[in-house]
Design a protein around this motif. Structure first.
Motif, PDB file in Angstrom:
ATOM      1  N   ILE A 104      14.207   5.787 -33.787  1.00 17.48           N
ATOM      2  CA  ILE A 104      14.278   6.338 -35.153  1.00 17.48           C
ATOM      3  C   ILE A 104      15.103   5.369 -35.998  1.00 17.48           C
ATOM      4  O   ILE A 104      16.293   5.579 -36.240  1.00 17.48           O
ATOM      5  N   GLY A 105      14.466   4.296 -36.352  1.00 22.00           N
ATOM      6  CA  GLY A 105      15.131   3.309 -37.204  1.00 22.00           C
ATOM      7  C   GLY A 105      14.966   3.676 -38.666  1.00 22.00           C
ATOM      8  O   GLY A 105      14.530   4.781 -39.003  1.00 22.00           O
ATOM      9  N   LYS A 106      15.280   2.721 -39.517  1.00 20.67           N
ATOM     10  CA  LYS A 106      15.253   3.053 -40.947  1.00 20.67           C
ATOM     11  C   LYS A 106      13.839   3.315 -41.459  1.00 20.67           C
ATOM     12  O   LYS A 106      13.633   4.131 -42.350  1.00 20.67           O
ATOM     13  N   ILE A 107      12.856   2.653 -40.830  1.00 20.01           N
ATOM     14  CA  ILE A 107      11.484   2.864 -41.313  1.00 20.01           C
ATOM     15  C   ILE A 107      11.012   4.267 -40.942  1.00 20.01           C
ATOM     16  O   ILE A 107      10.439   4.991 -41.744  1.00 20.01           O
ATOM     17  N   THR A 108      11.282   4.627 -39.689  1.00 16.27           N
ATOM     18  CA  THR A 108      10.875   5.969 -39.257  1.00 16.27           C
ATOM     19  C   THR A 108      11.631   7.033 -40.050  1.00 16.27           C
ATOM     20  O   THR A 108      11.052   8.042 -40.475  1.00 16.27           O
ATOM     21  N   LYS A 109      12.900   6.776 -40.256  1.00  9.42           N
ATOM     22  CA  LYS A 109      13.708   7.748 -41.008  1.00  9.42           C
ATOM     23  C   LYS A 109      13.141   7.910 -42.429  1.00  9.42           C
ATOM     24  O   LYS A 109      13.054   9.025 -42.953  1.00  9.42           O
ATOM     25  N   GLU A 110      12.758   6.800 -42.999  1.00 11.19           N
ATOM     26  CA  GLU A 110      12.161   6.862 -44.343  1.00 11.19           C
ATOM     27  C   GLU A 110      10.909   7.729 -44.333  1.00 11.19           C
ATOM     28  O   GLU A 110      10.681   8.552 -45.218  1.00 11.19           O
ATOM     29  N   CYS A 111      10.096   7.533 -43.286  1.00  7.10           N
ATOM     30  CA  CYS A 111       8.856   8.315 -43.194  1.00  7.10           C
ATOM     31  C   CYS A 111       9.172   9.801 -43.036  1.00  7.10           C
ATOM     32  O   CYS A 111       8.507  10.661 -43.618  1.00  7.10           O
ATOM     33  N   ILE A 112      10.166  10.057 -42.193  1.00 12.57           N
ATOM     34  CA  ILE A 112      10.533  11.464 -41.996  1.00 12.57           C
ATOM     35  C   ILE A 112      10.982  12.065 -43.323  1.00 12.57           C
ATOM     36  O   ILE A 112      10.593  13.173 -43.704  1.00 12.57           O
ATOM     37  N   GLU A 113      11.794  11.301 -44.054  1.00 11.29           N
ATOM     38  CA  GLU A 113      12.282  11.805 -45.346  1.00 11.29           C
ATOM     39  C   GLU A 113      11.128  12.032 -46.318  1.00 11.29           C
ATOM     40  O   GLU A 113      11.094  13.035 -47.033  1.00 11.29           O
ATOM     41  N   ALA A 114      10.218  11.083 -46.331  1.00 11.64           N
ATOM     42  CA  ALA A 114       9.076  11.240 -47.245  1.00 11.64           C
ATOM     43  C   ALA A 114       8.249  12.461 -46.851  1.00 11.64           C
ATOM     44  O   ALA A 114       7.819  13.249 -47.708  1.00 11.64           O
ATOM     45  N   PHE A 115       8.055  12.620 -45.562  1.00  7.09           N
ATOM     46  CA  PHE A 115       7.289  13.777 -45.084  1.00  7.09           C
ATOM     47  C   PHE A 115       8.016  15.074 -45.448  1.00  7.09           C
ATOM     48  O   PHE A 115       7.402  16.045 -45.912  1.00  7.09           O
ATOM     49  N   GLN A 116       9.317  15.063 -45.223  1.00  4.33           N
ATOM     50  CA  GLN A 116      10.091  16.265 -45.554  1.00  4.33           C
ATOM     51  C   GLN A 116      10.025  16.559 -47.049  1.00  4.33           C
ATOM     52  O   GLN A 116       9.866  17.708 -47.464  1.00  4.33           O
ATOM     53  N   ALA A 117      10.138  15.486 -47.858  1.00  8.23           N
ATOM     54  CA  ALA A 117      10.097  15.699 -49.309  1.00  8.23           C
ATOM     55  C   ALA A 117       8.744  16.236 -49.741  1.00  8.23           C
ATOM     56  O   ALA A 117       8.652  17.140 -50.573  1.00  8.23           O
ATOM     57  N   ASP A 118       7.698  15.687 -49.157  1.00  8.95           N
ATOM     58  CA  ASP A 118       6.346  16.125 -49.537  1.00  8.95           C
ATOM     59  C   ASP A 118       6.066  17.552 -49.106  1.00  8.95           C
ATOM     60  O   ASP A 118       5.210  18.229 -49.685  1.00  8.95           O
ATOM     61  N   ASN A 119       6.753  17.997 -48.087  1.00  8.00           N
ATOM     62  CA  ASN A 119       6.457  19.331 -47.560  1.00  8.00           C
ATOM     63  C   ASN A 119       7.580  20.327 -47.824  1.00  8.00           C
ATOM     64  O   ASN A 119       7.656  21.373 -47.174  1.00  8.00           O
ATOM     65  N   LEU A 151      10.680  20.370 -47.233  1.00  3.59           N
ATOM     66  CA  LEU A 151      11.657  20.631 -46.172  1.00  3.59           C
ATOM     67  C   LEU A 151      12.985  20.023 -46.610  1.00  3.59           C
ATOM     68  O   LEU A 151      13.048  19.254 -47.565  1.00  3.59           O
ATOM     69  N   VAL A 152      14.025  20.355 -45.895  1.00  2.00           N
ATOM     70  CA  VAL A 152      15.314  19.720 -46.181  1.00  2.00           C
ATOM     71  C   VAL A 152      15.190  18.238 -45.863  1.00  2.00           C
ATOM     72  O   VAL A 152      14.775  17.866 -44.753  1.00  2.00           O
ATOM     73  N   VAL A 153      15.500  17.425 -46.859  1.00  6.64           N
ATOM     74  CA  VAL A 153      15.356  15.977 -46.649  1.00  6.64           C
ATOM     75  C   VAL A 153      16.624  15.436 -46.012  1.00  6.64           C
ATOM     76  O   VAL A 153      17.644  15.271 -46.673  1.00  6.64           O
ATOM     77  N   ASP A 154      16.556  15.204 -44.722  1.00 10.39           N
ATOM     78  CA  ASP A 154      17.728  14.641 -44.054  1.00 10.39           C
ATOM     79  C   ASP A 154      17.354  13.500 -43.114  1.00 10.39           C
ATOM     80  O   ASP A 154      18.220  12.912 -42.477  1.00 10.39           O
ATOM     81  N   GLY A 155      16.077  13.200 -43.025  1.00  8.80           N
ATOM     82  CA  GLY A 155      15.656  12.093 -42.172  1.00  8.80           C
ATOM     83  C   GLY A 155      15.724  12.412 -40.684  1.00  8.80           C
ATOM     84  O   GLY A 155      15.552  11.528 -39.856  1.00  8.80           O
ATOM     85  N   ILE A 156      15.982  13.655 -40.385  1.00 10.15           N
ATOM     86  CA  ILE A 156      16.060  14.057 -38.979  1.00 10.15           C
ATOM     87  C   ILE A 156      14.895  15.019 -38.686  1.00 10.15           C
ATOM     88  O   ILE A 156      14.746  16.031 -39.378  1.00 10.15           O
ATOM     89  N   ALA A 157      14.118  14.658 -37.687  1.00 10.95           N
ATOM     90  CA  ALA A 157      12.954  15.501 -37.367  1.00 10.95           C
ATOM     91  C   ALA A 157      13.382  16.625 -36.431  1.00 10.95           C
ATOM     92  O   ALA A 157      13.183  16.556 -35.209  1.00 10.95           O
ATOM     93  N   GLY A 158      13.998  17.625 -36.986  1.00 13.30           N
ATOM     94  CA  GLY A 158      14.435  18.779 -36.207  1.00 13.30           C
ATOM     95  C   GLY A 158      13.278  19.732 -35.958  1.00 13.30           C
ATOM     96  O   GLY A 158      12.116  19.418 -36.238  1.00 13.30           O
ATOM     97  N   PRO A 159      13.608  20.906 -35.480  1.00  9.03           N
ATOM     98  CA  PRO A 159      12.540  21.873 -35.138  1.00  9.03           C
ATOM     99  C   PRO A 159      11.619  22.193 -36.306  1.00  9.03           C
ATOM    100  O   PRO A 159      10.398  22.284 -36.110  1.00  9.03           O
ATOM    101  N   ASN A 160      12.175  22.349 -37.504  1.00 10.08           N
ATOM    102  CA  ASN A 160      11.311  22.692 -38.643  1.00 10.08           C
ATOM    103  C   ASN A 160      10.342  21.562 -38.975  1.00 10.08           C
ATOM    104  O   ASN A 160       9.166  21.789 -39.262  1.00 10.08           O
ATOM    105  N   THR A 161      10.880  20.357 -38.952  1.00 15.67           N
ATOM    106  CA  THR A 161      10.016  19.212 -39.246  1.00 15.67           C
ATOM    107  C   THR A 161       8.957  19.060 -38.153  1.00 15.67           C
ATOM    108  O   THR A 161       7.778  18.799 -38.429  1.00 15.67           O
ATOM    109  N   GLN A 162       9.397  19.235 -36.909  1.00 20.42           N
ATOM    110  CA  GLN A 162       8.432  19.132 -35.806  1.00 20.42           C
ATOM    111  C   GLN A 162       7.342  20.183 -35.946  1.00 20.42           C
ATOM    112  O   GLN A 162       6.155  19.913 -35.737  1.00 20.42           O
ATOM    113  N   ALA A 163       7.761  21.381 -36.288  1.00 18.14           N
ATOM    114  CA  ALA A 163       6.778  22.466 -36.426  1.00 18.14           C
ATOM    115  C   ALA A 163       5.778  22.147 -37.523  1.00 18.14           C
ATOM    116  O   ALA A 163       4.580  22.423 -37.394  1.00 18.14           O
ATOM    117  N   LYS A 164       6.298  21.570 -38.627  1.00 21.46           N
ATOM    118  CA  LYS A 164       5.399  21.239 -39.731  1.00 21.46           C
ATOM    119  C   LYS A 164       4.430  20.135 -39.324  1.00 21.46           C
ATOM    120  O   LYS A 164       3.242  20.166 -39.659  1.00 21.46           O
TER     121      LYS A 164
END
Lengths: 219, 796
Positions: A182-197, A199-212
């Motif tokens: 989970i480097g900066k590129i992946t974190k960026e993607c997670i944040e973008a995904f969270q923002a688009d959906n 979710l709380v934008v924290d760059g961490i793919a927790g249970p909610n992000t995983q579920a989404k």
């Protein structure tokens, strides 16, 4: 005596079943000895290297037959893996009417996508674990607009970093190589995904992000 | 081959699972862009009027900003807001902060920008993931990119203040291109310079909203663009610099002493010839006409660049992008930002009042309650408070932001606020420090932050104006006094407006008035307006402290005198007209004389370091011509006039040798006076000064006054003579100063309105058979400017 199989990259339950002489992977997946595994992997199509799967002993099937008769036995052929890919744009619309070509070694499937956007193929060659899809968005061109290299059976569970990366990538968030980091590129993607959906934008793919991710991707 | 370390390299296999429908989102591309600001704008020399000459036309268009795409500066710090439209309204969709050239996306939640929550890494460009739906012809939703140096307030973000949906073109660059067609950006045929050039050369239609250039750039594997836009404030400052630089060059020429002396002589000759064309025979006609032609051509070369620079600056000040930036700053939630907006605006309008078109603009600004300046300073509210009689007893000023920045702005309206010499002096002091205060915060006056936070009770405006110097010099005091000046400003504007309206029935008078407004500086604008309102004494700028005030006072005298004289002529009251005409010519001479005192260029007037008097003698020419023409009949002796014409620089036989002597001779011609004496008794003589031109504020000075006693033959043979009559010798009387406005013990004799004679008595203790001395007439306010000197010796 039962054996234990350690999953390696590219394995599928069907493939493992065939390897051990089972025609149906469910004989293995549903075996009581694999209860822990089932709890870990609720989707038998998504494994993770290192998973332990108990291969139960084969039980001889006894058939009582009359003599002086001719009996016909139908031998079940092993199940082949089927690859299905749905192609859609960023708005969630299938690339309806666009030509797609799926190439797996010598297997080439070419079709005009219908409104489901799905292109499917039964994998004949087990050893073939990669291929590519070509999508022709420009009808006036013979050249594919998009060419996507695929690694078959390399989709890891969403609980794994590689699984998160792969799903993000497939959903259009390009997080570079699927390396589990989970480097900066992946974190960026997670944040973008969270923002688009939303979710709380924290760059961490927790249970909610995983579920989404699981919800949107389908597994 | 893929490079795992390259975030832009997506050439990595896609993992899928068999026996499962895998979802692949395909065809999207990110939108990548950077923003730069033009450093400079193409400067075109159109050949609209003069095909063979470059008069410095900058190039004008309908809000098409002809920025130079070859010279840009990348946005280093600021904010990018990306809007989407939803129906007729717009909402913020994405936002980026820029720091050290790095673009950081920040979270946008329901139109609110959460600057603290960063999305993704900072990059050297802004990236909107999955913006393009396909690689080819599919066009994504239209977005609007707003770039700003400041954080936009929630009001500005959320459509509350002049919504972006109404001002999309003004505020933003709109983007709606497919990914593949973005390559057109590199050779964008709609780039500002190209369109403008085509327009000028007749190869294209009028430009419409060309506010940008695009340059294709590649960001990793993605195509993107560099968006070049105007930095509205920088561009305003740049155009203002061009304007001021050209104005300075123009004024250096206009105020050139040598040229002005020639112009003054030339215009005087024109006036004479208008009255009596036969006198052309006194002149070398070729030299006379050639000078006028050369001067006119030189005028065009010097003034046209100013004209075009003024138009260019005014165009920018009226440009939507500039207005939108001002609104952004004005509605900022940060007080410093608000003040910076005001500062940027004021720095763009400095010296604008020196050009008529600039004054027109400023007047409009003040008349418009919704103008940025009014919104930022709350002048309309202050004006309303001031003009409300009920508010006078307990006057409360609502102050929003008052600082030295405003003082600089007030300088532009110095004429409107210089109610008296004290005010002028005060402005002068502030203005002198303006250069410093505008560039440093150290001496910044107190800020009244927020919206309408301070209520300052001023017991009475006049009292406030006379507050102790300690108080006025204090930070707090300056702020309050600046308020006071703002009030004056509003009142003055109102006065001008009323004066103009009141003159509606007298077209000529109005024309004169307007001419003066255009011809003279802001000070005289105000003073003249005051005169026309018949508040002369209160409003007239008193001369004496500053030379420029003397000149303006002369202008005022001249205009008022001439205008009044013209009305008298209309009623056939020539006697009255003569008096006014004297007044007018006095004003003209004072103005010109005061003017000519300045040597070689910019005149540092009291209200600003670099400002200078616009116009010079030529501007006054119309009045000088008419006034001299009117007066010549009475004042000039034909022979003297012909002699002067022949001997002057344009004459058939120039003999004075230099311009100063030319002028001195002309001056003498106008201001010459004769000295006579009436010997009332043996010990009483009345010196009589008989002027041609003497204004109400002229001064006669008599020096080295002596009376002589002689033993004349008549005294010797007069049986009635006593010993006193037979003495010889002289007595000294020192000097006498006679102010026309306060002549006692002298006596002023008038013929109609004209001052026909000034007399003063000398009483001796012994016989007076003659009187001698030096006499000098100083014409003008305080008698400081022009005059005529002579020695006299009158015998009984």
């Amino acid at each position: 005596m039962a054996k234990t199989h350690t999953v390696k990259q590219g394995d599928t339950l069907s493939k493992i079943a065939r390897q051990y002489g089972y025609f149906d992977y469910r004989k293995i997946y549903d075996h009581p000895d694999n209860e822990d595994f089932r709890e870990l992997r609720d989707n038998p199509n998504v494994l993770f290297p290192g998973d332990k799967i108990v291969i139960p002993d084969k039980e001889a099937e006894v058939a009582t037959l009359a003599t002086s008769s001719t009996h016909t036995f139908q031998l079940l052929t092993p199940q082949q893996d089927k690859l299905s890919i749905k192609l859609q744009n960023i708005y969630g619309n299938a690339w309806d009417g666009k030509k797609a070509k799926l190439t797996l070694g010598d297997q080439v499937i070419e079709q005009v996508l219908d409104d489901s956007g799905v292109i499917s193929v039964e994998i004949i060659d087990d050893s073939q674990d990669c291929g590519f899809i070509e999508l022709y968005l420009d009808e006036e061109s013979d050249e594919p607009t998009e060419k996507i290299e695929i690694k078959i059976n390399h989709l890891d569970p969403v609980t794994e970093n590689t699984g998160i990366q792969a799903r993000l990538k497939n959903l259009g968030y390009d997080c570079g190589p699927i390396d589990g980091k989970i480097g900066k590129i992946t974190k960026e993607c997670i944040e973008a995904f969270q923002a688009d959906n939303e979710l709380v934008v924290d760059g961490i793919a927790g249970p909610n992000t995983q579920a989404k991710l699981k919800e949107l991707y389908g597994c | 081959m893929s490079d795992p370390s390259d975030p832009n390299d997506s050439n990595h296999p896609t993992a899928v699972s068999s026996n499962q429908t895998n979802l692949l989102v395909v065809g999207q591309r990110p939108l990548c862009f950077t923003v730069s600001h033009y450093n400079d704008y193409k400067s075109y020399a159109w050949s609209r009027f003069y095909r063979n000459k470059d008069y410095g036309e900058i190039g004008l268009s309908d809000f098409a900003y002809n920025g130079d795409p070859q010279s840009v500066t990348a946005m280093d710090k600021g904010f990018i807001y990306i809007y989407k439209m939803e129906g007729s309204s717009a909402y913020v969709w994405k936002a980026f902060s820029i720091d050290s050239g790095q673009y950081q996306e920040v979270k946008v939640n329901s139109g609110q920008v959460d600057y603290a929550t960063k999305i993704g890494p900072a990059r050297d460009h802004a990236r909107v993931n999955n913006y393009f739906p396909s690689a080819f012809h599919d066009v994504p939703e239209r977005i609007f990119i707003v770039d700003s140096h400041i954080k936009l307030s929630q009001k500005r973000l959320s459509d509350e203040v002049f919504s972006i949906s109404e001002n999309v073109r003004d505020r933003s660059y709109s983007f709606q291109l497919s990914y593949s067609r973005m390559q057109d950006a590199q050779d964008n045929p709609l780039s500002g310079p190209t369109i403008l050039n085509n327009y000028r050369t007749g190869q294209g239609d009028a430009p419409d909203g060309i506010t940008y250039d695009l340059k294709l750039e590649t960001f990793g594997q993605y195509k993107g663009f560099n968006l070049r836009r105007a930095d509205a404030f920088e561009e305003g400052a740049r155009r203002a610099r061009i304007y001021r630089s050209r104005l300075q060059r123009y004024q250096l020429w206009l105020n050139d002493e040598d040229r002005n002396k020639k112009a003054y002589i030339h215009q005087t000759l024109v006036a004479i010839l208008r009255k009596d064309s036969d006198r052309i025979s006194n002149l070398n006609e070729n030299r006379f006409r050639q000078w006028a032609d050369d001067d006119a051509e030189e005028y065009k070369e010097k003034f046209f660049p100013v004209h075009y620079a003024t138009e260019s600056l005014l165009e920018w000040l009226s440009a939507p992008i500039f207005a939108q930036w001002l609104l952004d700053y004005n509605h900022s939630e940060d007080d410093d930002v608000q003040e910076n907006g005001l500062k940027a605006y004021i720095e763009s309008i400095i010296d604008l009042s020196l050009i008529p078109k600039g004054r027109e603009y400023l007047l409009k600004v003040f008349e418009d309650d919704r103008s940025f300046f009014n919104m930022a300073t709350h002048i309309p509210e202050i004006r309303r408070n001031y003009t409300d009689p009920d508010a006078h007893s307990n006057f409360a000023v609502e102050v929003r932001k008052v600082s030295n920045v405003i003082f600089a702005g007030l300088q532009e309206f110095a004429g409107f606020i210089a109610r008296d010499a004290n005010a002028a002096s005060k402005i002068s002091e502030w203005a002198q420090s303006r250069g410093v205060t505008l560039q440093t915060k150290q001496s910044k006056a107190a800020k009244f932050t927020g919206r309408l936070v301070s209520h300052i009770d001023i017991e009475h405006l006049e009292t406030a104006a006379r507050s102790s110097s300690k108080f006025v010099d204090s930070v707090h005091g300056r702020s309050i006094v600046s308020c006071f000046e703002l009030v004056n400003l509003g009142i003055a504007i109102y006065g001008v407006d009323q004066a103009i309206r009141a003159e509606g029935n007298s077209s000529y008078g109005t024309d004169v008035f307007f001419s003066v407004l255009n011809a003279s500086g802001a000070i005289s604008d105000f003073a003249a307006a005051g005169l026309l309102e018949k508040h002369t004494k209160r409003l007239l700028v008193k001369a004496g402290r500053l030379n420029f005030l003397i000149m303006f006072s002369g202008v005022v005298d001249m205009v008022v005198g001439f205008r009044a004289g013209y009305k008298e002529i209309q009623t056939h009251d020539y006697d009255a007209a003569f008096g006014w005409a004297v007044f007018a010519v006095g004003g003209a001479i004072v103005a010109a004389g005061g003017y000519l005192q300045y040597t070689g260029g910019a005149i540092a007037i009291g209200s600003g370091g670099t400002a200078s008097i616009p116009g010079g003698v030529l501007i006054l020419a119309g009045f000088i011509v008419e006034a001299i023409g009117l007066l010549w009949v009475w004042l000039a002796n034909d022979d003297e006039l012909d002699d002067w014409m022949k001997a002057c620089m344009f004459g058939e036989a120039p003999s004075y040798g230099n311009l100063d002597r030319d002028l001195a001779a002309l001056n003498n011609l106008m201001c010459k006076f004769e000295v006579d004496a009436t010997f009332h008794s043996d010990t009483h003589v009345e010196i009589e000064l008989i002027p041609r031109l003497c204004t109400e504020d002229s001064v006669f000075e008599l020096t080295r006054l002596h009376t002589d006693a002689e033993m004349t033959w008549s005294e010797i043979f007069d049986w009635n003579s006593d010993s006193d009559d037979l003495v010889t010798g002289h007595a000294g009387f020192g000097s006498r100063t006679i102010e026309i406005s306060n002549p006692s013990p002298a006596t002023i004799h008038r013929s109609g309105n004209r001052i026909s004679k000034v007399s003063i008595s000398l009483h001796g203790r012994q016989d007076i058979d003659g009187v001698r001395g030096d006499a000098r007439l100083k014409v003008g306010p305080g008698g400081y400017i022009h005059g005529y000197s002579t020695s006299f010796n009158v015998e009984k």
